[in-house]
Write a protein that holds these residues in place. Structure first.
Motif, PDB file in Angstrom:
ATOM      1  N   TRP A 112       7.757   0.567  -4.530  1.00 28.79           N
ATOM      2  CA  TRP A 112       7.011   0.120  -5.693  1.00 28.79           C
ATOM      3  C   TRP A 112       5.797  -0.671  -5.247  1.00 28.79           C
ATOM      4  O   TRP A 112       5.932  -1.735  -4.648  1.00 28.79           O
ATOM      5  N   GLU A 113       4.598  -0.154  -5.543  1.00 33.85           N
ATOM      6  CA  GLU A 113       3.359  -0.846  -5.179  1.00 33.85           C
ATOM      7  C   GLU A 113       2.878  -1.698  -6.354  1.00 33.85           C
ATOM      8  O   GLU A 113       2.950  -1.295  -7.501  1.00 33.85           O
ATOM      9  N   GLY A 114       2.402  -2.897  -6.025  1.00 36.94           N
ATOM     10  CA  GLY A 114       1.811  -3.744  -7.048  1.00 36.94           C
ATOM     11  C   GLY A 114       2.072  -5.203  -6.764  1.00 36.94           C
ATOM     12  O   GLY A 114       3.086  -5.565  -6.187  1.00 36.94           O
ATOM     13  N   LYS A 115       1.141  -6.043  -7.163  1.00 34.73           N
ATOM     14  CA  LYS A 115       1.261  -7.487  -6.916  1.00 34.73           C
ATOM     15  C   LYS A 115       2.498  -8.079  -7.573  1.00 34.73           C
ATOM     16  O   LYS A 115       3.108  -8.990  -7.046  1.00 34.73           O
ATOM     17  N   GLU A 116       2.901  -7.545  -8.716  1.00 29.43           N
ATOM     18  CA  GLU A 116       4.088  -8.084  -9.392  1.00 29.43           C
ATOM     19  C   GLU A 116       5.359  -7.884  -8.579  1.00 29.43           C
ATOM     20  O   GLU A 116       6.355  -8.564  -8.786  1.00 29.43           O
TER      21      GLU A 116
ATOM     22  N   ASP B  70       2.022   4.427  -8.725  1.00 29.89           N
ATOM     23  CA  ASP B  70       2.429   3.210  -8.000  1.00 29.89           C
ATOM     24  C   ASP B  70       3.877   3.224  -7.524  1.00 29.89           C
ATOM     25  O   ASP B  70       4.412   2.207  -7.098  1.00 29.89           O
ATOM     26  N   THR B  71       4.525   4.378  -7.565  1.00 27.91           N
ATOM     27  CA  THR B  71       5.929   4.474  -7.176  1.00 27.91           C
ATOM     28  C   THR B  71       6.164   5.766  -6.397  1.00 27.91           C
ATOM     29  O   THR B  71       5.594   6.800  -6.724  1.00 27.91           O
ATOM     30  N   ALA B  72       7.002   5.692  -5.377  1.00 26.69           N
ATOM     31  CA  ALA B  72       7.410   6.891  -4.643  1.00 26.69           C
ATOM     32  C   ALA B  72       8.904   6.791  -4.349  1.00 26.69           C
ATOM     33  O   ALA B  72       9.414   5.703  -4.076  1.00 26.69           O
ATOM     34  N   PHE B  73       9.589   7.913  -4.420  1.00 26.52           N
ATOM     35  CA  PHE B  73      11.004   7.972  -4.079  1.00 26.52           C
ATOM     36  C   PHE B  73      11.200   8.970  -2.950  1.00 26.52           C
ATOM     37  O   PHE B  73      10.660  10.072  -2.986  1.00 26.52           O
ATOM     38  N   PHE B  74      11.979   8.561  -1.957  1.00 24.08           N
ATOM     39  CA  PHE B  74      12.312   9.397  -0.809  1.00 24.08           C
ATOM     40  C   PHE B  74      13.802   9.687  -0.814  1.00 24.08           C
ATOM     41  O   PHE B  74      14.619   8.793  -1.030  1.00 24.08           O
ATOM     42  N   TRP B  75      14.124  10.945  -0.516  1.00 25.45           N
ATOM     43  CA  TRP B  75      15.534  11.282  -0.332  1.00 25.45           C
ATOM     44  C   TRP B  75      16.018  10.690   0.983  1.00 25.45           C
ATOM     45  O   TRP B  75      15.375  10.846   2.002  1.00 25.45           O
ATOM     46  N   ILE B  76      17.143  10.032   0.944  1.00 24.80           N
ATOM     47  CA  ILE B  76      17.845   9.642   2.163  1.00 24.80           C
ATOM     48  C   ILE B  76      18.838  10.755   2.471  1.00 24.80           C
ATOM     49  O   ILE B  76      18.861  11.296   3.566  1.00 24.80           O
ATOM     50  N   GLU B  77      19.658  11.122   1.479  1.00 28.38           N
ATOM     51  CA  GLU B  77      20.474  12.335   1.515  1.00 28.38           C
ATOM     52  C   GLU B  77      20.096  13.098   0.262  1.00 28.38           C
ATOM     53  O   GLU B  77      20.359  12.626  -0.849  1.00 28.38           O
ATOM     54  N   GLU B  78      19.462  14.238   0.441  1.00 30.73           N
ATOM     55  CA  GLU B  78      18.927  14.960  -0.713  1.00 30.73           C
ATOM     56  C   GLU B  78      19.994  15.215  -1.764  1.00 30.73           C
ATOM     57  O   GLU B  78      21.082  15.690  -1.473  1.00 30.73           O
TER      58      GLU B  78
ATOM     59  N   ASN C 108       0.860  -1.178   0.000  1.00 35.59           N
ATOM     60  CA  ASN C 108       0.000   0.000   0.000  1.00 35.59           C
ATOM     61  C   ASN C 108       0.898   1.230   0.000  1.00 35.59           C
ATOM     62  O   ASN C 108       1.511   1.559   1.021  1.00 35.59           O
ATOM     63  N   LEU C 109       0.990   1.885  -1.153  1.00 37.10           N
ATOM     64  CA  LEU C 109       1.923   2.995  -1.307  1.00 37.10           C
ATOM     65  C   LEU C 109       1.650   4.121  -0.316  1.00 37.10           C
ATOM     66  O   LEU C 109       2.582   4.647   0.295  1.00 37.10           O
ATOM     67  N   GLN C 110       0.391   4.481  -0.109  1.00 37.07           N
ATOM     68  CA  GLN C 110       0.078   5.585   0.796  1.00 37.07           C
ATOM     69  C   GLN C 110       0.497   5.273   2.230  1.00 37.07           C
ATOM     70  O   GLN C 110       1.088   6.111   2.911  1.00 37.07           O
ATOM     71  N   ASN C 111       0.229   4.041   2.705  1.00 35.72           N
ATOM     72  CA  ASN C 111       0.669   3.647   4.048  1.00 35.72           C
ATOM     73  C   ASN C 111       2.185   3.731   4.171  1.00 35.72           C
ATOM     74  O   ASN C 111       2.724   4.186   5.180  1.00 35.72           O
ATOM     75  N   SER C 112       2.878   3.278   3.126  1.00 36.60           N
ATOM     76  CA  SER C 112       4.344   3.294   3.152  1.00 36.60           C
ATOM     77  C   SER C 112       4.874   4.715   3.106  1.00 36.60           C
ATOM     78  O   SER C 112       5.860   5.036   3.782  1.00 36.60           O
ATOM     79  N   ILE C 113       4.242   5.584   2.328  1.00 36.78           N
ATOM     80  CA  ILE C 113       4.661   6.995   2.287  1.00 36.78           C
ATOM     81  C   ILE C 113       4.564   7.598   3.687  1.00 36.78           C
ATOM     82  O   ILE C 113       5.497   8.247   4.168  1.00 36.78           O
TER      83      ILE C 113
END
Length: 155
Positions: A51-55, A35-43, A14-19
């Motif tokens: 990556w969200e999805g059954k695959e 279906d994808t989100a990227f977070f900066w660890i070090e900007e 669940n992408l929103q929960n993970s965000i």
């Protein structure tokens, strides 16, 4: 050569929960699409892709679903309190039963572990300066035991 983490990728259900989870850890959202989100660890230097999805949920070895975040030694000493303050449960590593951070003298690092909402293994990790005469210790040591050992060697 390697100066830090460039990128790591994890499957999520669940992408929103993970965000929300990764924002709670203090990471800044770099961008997202359906279906994808990227977070900066070090900007501008390193990021984490979700990556969200059954695959992406196909079972595979847990070591492929692991990310370690670099922190300071002092931060790691306070990590249990911090994780609890943001309602994230630390977990034991491997065969250990303790959730407390521990030192690996032979590797020159220290860690504490926890999971994200999809069971991906996450770790807060720091480098530890190990005196030469202690580098052969393979036992995982608590911070208290480690600091007592180092202080006794310095006397």
């Amino acid at each position: 050569m390697i100066k830090g983490l460039y990128e790591a990728h994890l499957p999520v259900s669940n992408l929103q929960n993970s965000i929300e989870f990764y924002q709670k850890l203090g990471l800044k959202l770099a961008w997202r699409n359906e279906d994808t989100a990227f977070f900066w660890i070090e900007e501008g230097k390193s990021w984490l892709g979700l990556w969200e999805g059954k695959e992406y949920q196909t079972p595979y070895h847990p070591s492929l679903r692991h990310v370690a975040f670099r922190v300071t030694y002092q931060d790691l000493k306070e990590s249990i309190k911090w994780l609890e303050s943001i309602k994230v449960e630390p977990v034991p590593f491997g065969r250990r039963t303790s959730i407390e951070p521990f030192i690996r003298p032979n590797q020159g690092n220290a860690s504490v572990y926890f999971n994200d909402p999809d069971g991906n293994s996450l770790e807060l990790m720091c480098y530890v300066d190990v005196p030469n005469e202690l580098k052969n210790i393979t036992e995982k040591l608590s911070f208290e035991k480690w600091e007592n050992l180092v202080n006794s060697k310095l006397k």
